[in-house]
Design a protein around this motif. Structure first.
Motif, PDB file in Angstrom:
ATOM      1  N   PRO A 168     -14.028   0.689  72.316  1.00  0.00           N
ATOM      2  CA  PRO A 168     -13.811   1.836  71.638  1.00  0.00           C
ATOM      3  C   PRO A 168     -13.402   1.892  70.195  1.00  0.00           C
ATOM      4  CG  PRO A 168     -12.260   2.242  73.087  1.00  0.00           C
ATOM      5  CD  PRO A 168     -12.862   0.839  73.478  1.00  0.00           C
ATOM      6  N   THR A 169     -13.931   2.280  69.220  1.00  0.00           N
ATOM      7  CA  THR A 169     -13.578   2.231  67.955  1.00  0.00           C
ATOM      8  C   THR A 169     -12.507   3.158  67.371  1.00  0.00           C
ATOM      9  OG1 THR A 169     -15.429   3.434  67.302  1.00  0.00           O
ATOM     10  CG2 THR A 169     -15.686   1.153  67.027  1.00  0.00           C
ATOM     11  N   LEU A 219     -12.746  -5.182  64.568  1.00  0.00           N
ATOM     12  CA  LEU A 219     -13.606  -4.088  64.573  1.00  0.00           C
ATOM     13  C   LEU A 219     -14.944  -4.290  64.511  1.00  0.00           C
ATOM     14  CD1 LEU A 219     -13.093  -0.527  64.704  1.00  0.00           C
ATOM     15  CD2 LEU A 219     -13.534  -1.015  62.376  1.00  0.00           C
ATOM     16  N   LEU A 220     -15.275  -5.044  63.433  1.00  0.00           N
ATOM     17  CA  LEU A 220     -16.684  -5.397  63.280  1.00  0.00           C
ATOM     18  C   LEU A 220     -17.224  -6.097  64.369  1.00  0.00           C
ATOM     19  CD1 LEU A 220     -17.117  -6.553  59.500  1.00  0.00           C
ATOM     20  CD2 LEU A 220     -18.520  -4.699  60.761  1.00  0.00           C
ATOM     21  N   PHE A 221     -16.671  -6.955  65.017  1.00  0.00           N
ATOM     22  CA  PHE A 221     -17.087  -7.820  65.837  1.00  0.00           C
ATOM     23  C   PHE A 221     -17.296  -7.308  67.239  1.00  0.00           C
ATOM     24  CE2 PHE A 221     -17.372 -11.712  68.629  1.00  0.00           C
ATOM     25  CZ  PHE A 221     -18.591 -12.445  68.125  1.00  0.00           C
ATOM     26  N   LEU A 266      -6.297   0.398  73.153  1.00  0.00           N
ATOM     27  CA  LEU A 266      -4.979  -0.456  73.003  1.00  0.00           C
ATOM     28  C   LEU A 266      -5.365  -1.973  72.544  1.00  0.00           C
ATOM     29  CD1 LEU A 266      -2.119   0.659  72.185  1.00  0.00           C
ATOM     30  CD2 LEU A 266      -1.394  -0.334  74.571  1.00  0.00           C
ATOM     31  N   VAL A 267      -6.266  -2.469  73.080  1.00  0.00           N
ATOM     32  CA  VAL A 267      -6.472  -4.034  73.093  1.00  0.00           C
ATOM     33  C   VAL A 267      -6.883  -4.476  71.717  1.00  0.00           C
ATOM     34  CG1 VAL A 267      -8.106  -5.776  73.746  1.00  0.00           C
ATOM     35  CG2 VAL A 267      -7.591  -3.789  75.220  1.00  0.00           C
ATOM     36  N   LEU A 268      -7.574  -3.754  70.984  1.00  0.00           N
ATOM     37  CA  LEU A 268      -7.821  -4.581  69.383  1.00  0.00           C
ATOM     38  C   LEU A 268      -6.633  -4.141  68.768  1.00  0.00           C
ATOM     39  CD1 LEU A 268     -11.610  -4.216  69.218  1.00  0.00           C
ATOM     40  CD2 LEU A 268     -10.359  -6.205  69.791  1.00  0.00           C
ATOM     41  N   VAL A 272      -7.241   1.873  60.751  1.00  0.00           N
ATOM     42  CA  VAL A 272      -8.361   1.075  60.829  1.00  0.00           C
ATOM     43  C   VAL A 272      -8.885   1.430  62.160  1.00  0.00           C
ATOM     44  CG1 VAL A 272      -9.596  -0.999  61.363  1.00  0.00           C
ATOM     45  CG2 VAL A 272      -7.839  -0.847  59.408  1.00  0.00           C
ATOM     46  N   PHE A 273      -8.118   1.665  63.208  1.00  0.00           N
ATOM     47  CA  PHE A 273      -8.755   2.189  64.509  1.00  0.00           C
ATOM     48  C   PHE A 273      -8.423   3.686  64.636  1.00  0.00           C
ATOM     49  CE2 PHE A 273      -8.074  -2.139  65.121  1.00  0.00           C
ATOM     50  CZ  PHE A 273      -9.115  -2.754  65.587  1.00  0.00           C
TER      51      PHE A 273
END
Lengths: 314, 297
Positions: free
Chosen positions: A163-164, A152-154, A180-182, A259-260
């Motif tokens: 998107p966060t 998320l940070l990077f 969905l990726v991260l 987190v997301f």
């Protein structure tokens, strides 16, 4: 196959039932009064008593268990305290988000893990093999919530690539996929490691077998041997591993969804813990547990279907 | 694909090849093992000497010094309340290692006893215990944690309880498999022929052969325990604030990720260091002393 299937399904039902009985019994024997913990210090004794009666906690364990099962078979898992809707409905609404997350997590694991494992097995003992080995172990070791926050940070805060928060606009598939990726990477990265190791080990085993030597003697190309003949056999144990993986990904999904800031069953249950929405928490645990048992069951059945030797193990 | 443990007796380290010096040298000769030891030593020393290594107070607030970046005075910077993150990370190591030590010991001993009963006892008891272990393992860990903590409230003992429930079945299954294969070993048959009762055979003849593989398993389980502890405190289900735990430090950092990235980075760092260190060490231990425990080889 039929005998194995029936036995395996019976075992799954038995395990689920026992798990649920254990959960209900534990609730009963936990020291302290759940009503006091759930309602907070300000609750009056009358309120606590009313809560106990409403939740059936004033009955004996045996009555609670029979009552629970007779309701559960009809799909009644209790009522959400806040919205007064059936728990099953509340969970079912959130389930597609979590299922998509887990499916994409498995996607990452298969997409990266299987080629990595194959590559390592083909170059056994090389530097690449050793680097992949250390990488796989590291991916397995680092917890998914650390990966979630660091990615998320990077990728979101620093690079702004993804998107966060949220699950994307409803109806806009591209947007939903980008969301969905991260999260799915965070959920699935550990299983990239597991899968790479498993595929490497079983590839090495398969490559020593007679029919592979036969294929070599016939002068088939090494690539054909690897992908057409060896990988087909080597992939079987990974099916079972992925079944177990789903259970761990359910845990990982809780963190990824928080987190997301995605909707989903994990998020729902976390919020239910915060708001002390006890029926949703217990109902959610039961549904996810049953789902996990179902996944290992399906994985075992697929493995038995692919490899007759597995059938004799039960 | 279950662990091939049938010949575990042969793989059990004997005293000759695990002499302390020889063993340590063997671990250090492997780069991964050496790195693992270095990281583990770092974490353990940090936890023990937390009071000496830093002069800050882990829960001392300084609102004028919020979100400072890493520097000479604050090695990892400060958090949203101006607390020194390096100090909090060091004290957090104490929580992580305490939980790892207590929970792993309980799982180890409990798994040893239940596994021996399942492996040596009558068949119906074995089937029943196996079913219980499988049922326990069918709860997704975080879901189990959420359910239990709603009922008992967040605390260190809740964390230990969840870890034990999540890891004990693993030990018990390994012990059971080994006990079953040892049951038919000649030295056990000989002891039985000489009239030794079960209460002597289990602790005197079988148990010593189980300890070695089980210790390696325990060393490989420590990263899992650290992950569960950090994960639970990340969700607010572990030790209560302001006591520093790695998970709660990470959660604090995550909550203020828009103000500054440093607290989140500082919160994740010790978890990465500890899980990698213990995993590298555990993997090397297993490869060097008991390769047969490999699940995927």
């Amino acid at each position: 196959m039929l005998v194995y299937g029936v036995k395996r399904i019976g075992l799954a039902v038995l395990i689920t039932a026992l798990a649920l009985i254990m959960l209900i019994t534990t609730i009963q024997f936990i020291p302290g009064d759940p009503a006091a913990v759930l309602l907070g210090p300000l609750a009056t004794p009358e309120l606590r008593q009313a809560f106990r009666v409403e939740m059936g906690l004033d009955q004996s364990v045996l009555i609670q268990i029979t009552r629970f099962f007779s309701r559960a078979v009809t799909g009644d898992l209790g009522t959400d305290v806040l919205t007064h809707r059936p728990v099953l409905l509340t969970v079912a609404e959130q389930a597609p988000f979590t299922l998509a997350l887990i499916a994409s997590g498995i996607g990452w694991a298969a997409l990266l893990g299987i080629p990595l494992g194959c590559f390592a097995a083909m170059r056994r003992g090389s530097l690449a093999d050793r680097v992949i080995a250390v990488l796989s172990v590291s991916m397995i070791a680092v917890p998914s919530f650390v990966i979630a926050i660091y990615s998320l940070l990077f990728f979101c805060v620093r690079l702004g690539w993804f998107p966060t928060i949220g699950a994307g606009e409803p109806g806009d598939l591209g947007d939903q996929l980008r969301h969905l990726v991260l999260p799915s990477l965070a959920v699935g990265l550990g299983w990239v490691g597991y899968l790479a190791r498993m595929v490497r080990a079983s590839m090495l085993e398969v490559l020593t077998e007679n029919h592979i030597r036969m294929a070599r003697a016939f002068g088939l190309r090494e690539r054909t041997i690897t992908f057409r003949y060896a990988l087909k056999l080597a992939i079987i144990p990974t099916v079972v591993l992925l079944g177990i993986g789903v259970g761990h990904m359910i845990s990982g999904a809780v963190f990824a969804e928080i987190v997301f800031a995605r909707p989903g069953v994990g998020r729902l249950m976390y919020d239910a813990v915060i708001t002390r929405n006890y029926p949703v928490v217990i109902g959610g645990v039961m549904i996810t547990t049953a789902f996990y048992v179902l996944c290992t069951l399906v994985a075992d059945l697929i493995a038995a279907w692919l490899d007759p030797r597995v059938r004799s193990s039960l | 694909m279950s662990a091939p443990l049938s010949d575990a007796v042969a793989a059990t380290p004997t005293r000759a090849n695990t002499g302390r010096r020889g063993g340590l040298l063997r671990l250090l000769s492997d780069p991964m093992g050496a790195l693992g030891i270095a990281l583990v030593v770092l974490v353990v020393l940090g936890a023990i000497f937390a009071g000496v290594l830093t002069s800050h107070n882990p829960i001392g607030m300084a609102l004028g010094e919020r979100f400072l970046p890493p520097g000479a005075l604050h090695l990892l910077g400060t958090d949203q309340l101006g607390r020194d993150l390096f100090t909090r990370v060091l004290y957090g190591a104490r929580i992580a290692l305490t939980v790892a030590l207590i929970a792993t010991s309980i799982s180890f001993i409990g798994g040893l006893i239940l596994g021996m009963i399942a492996g040596y006892g009558p068949r119906w008891l074995d089937s029943f215990l196996l079913l219980v272990f499988d049922a326990l393992r069918s709860f997704p860990t975080v879901m189990l944690a959420l359910a239990l903590v709603t009922l008992v409230g967040p605390s260190l003992s809740a964390v230990v309880l969840v870890v034990v429930l999540a890891t004990l079945p693993g030990y018990a299954r390994v012990v059971r498999a080994q006990t079953m294969s040892l049951k038919g070993a000649e030295f056990v048959l000989a002891a039985r022929a000489l009239g030794a009762p079960t209460r002597r055979i289990l602790p005197v003849h079988i148990m010593p052969n189980l300890i070695g593989p089980l210790l390696i398993l325990a060393s490989m389980d420590i990263p899992v325990v650290i992950t569960i502890e950090a994960g639970m405190s990340f969700l607010g289900l572990g030790v209560r604030p302001p006591t520093p735990s790695w998970g709660s430090i990470l959660n604090d950092g995550f909550s203020f990720i828009r103000e500054s990235a440093w607290p989140a980075i500082a919160g994740g760092l010790p978890i990465v260091v500890a899980t990698l260190g213990f995993t590298f060490l555990g993997e090397t231990l297993r490869d060097q002393f008991d390769p047969r425990l490999r699940k995927d080889a």
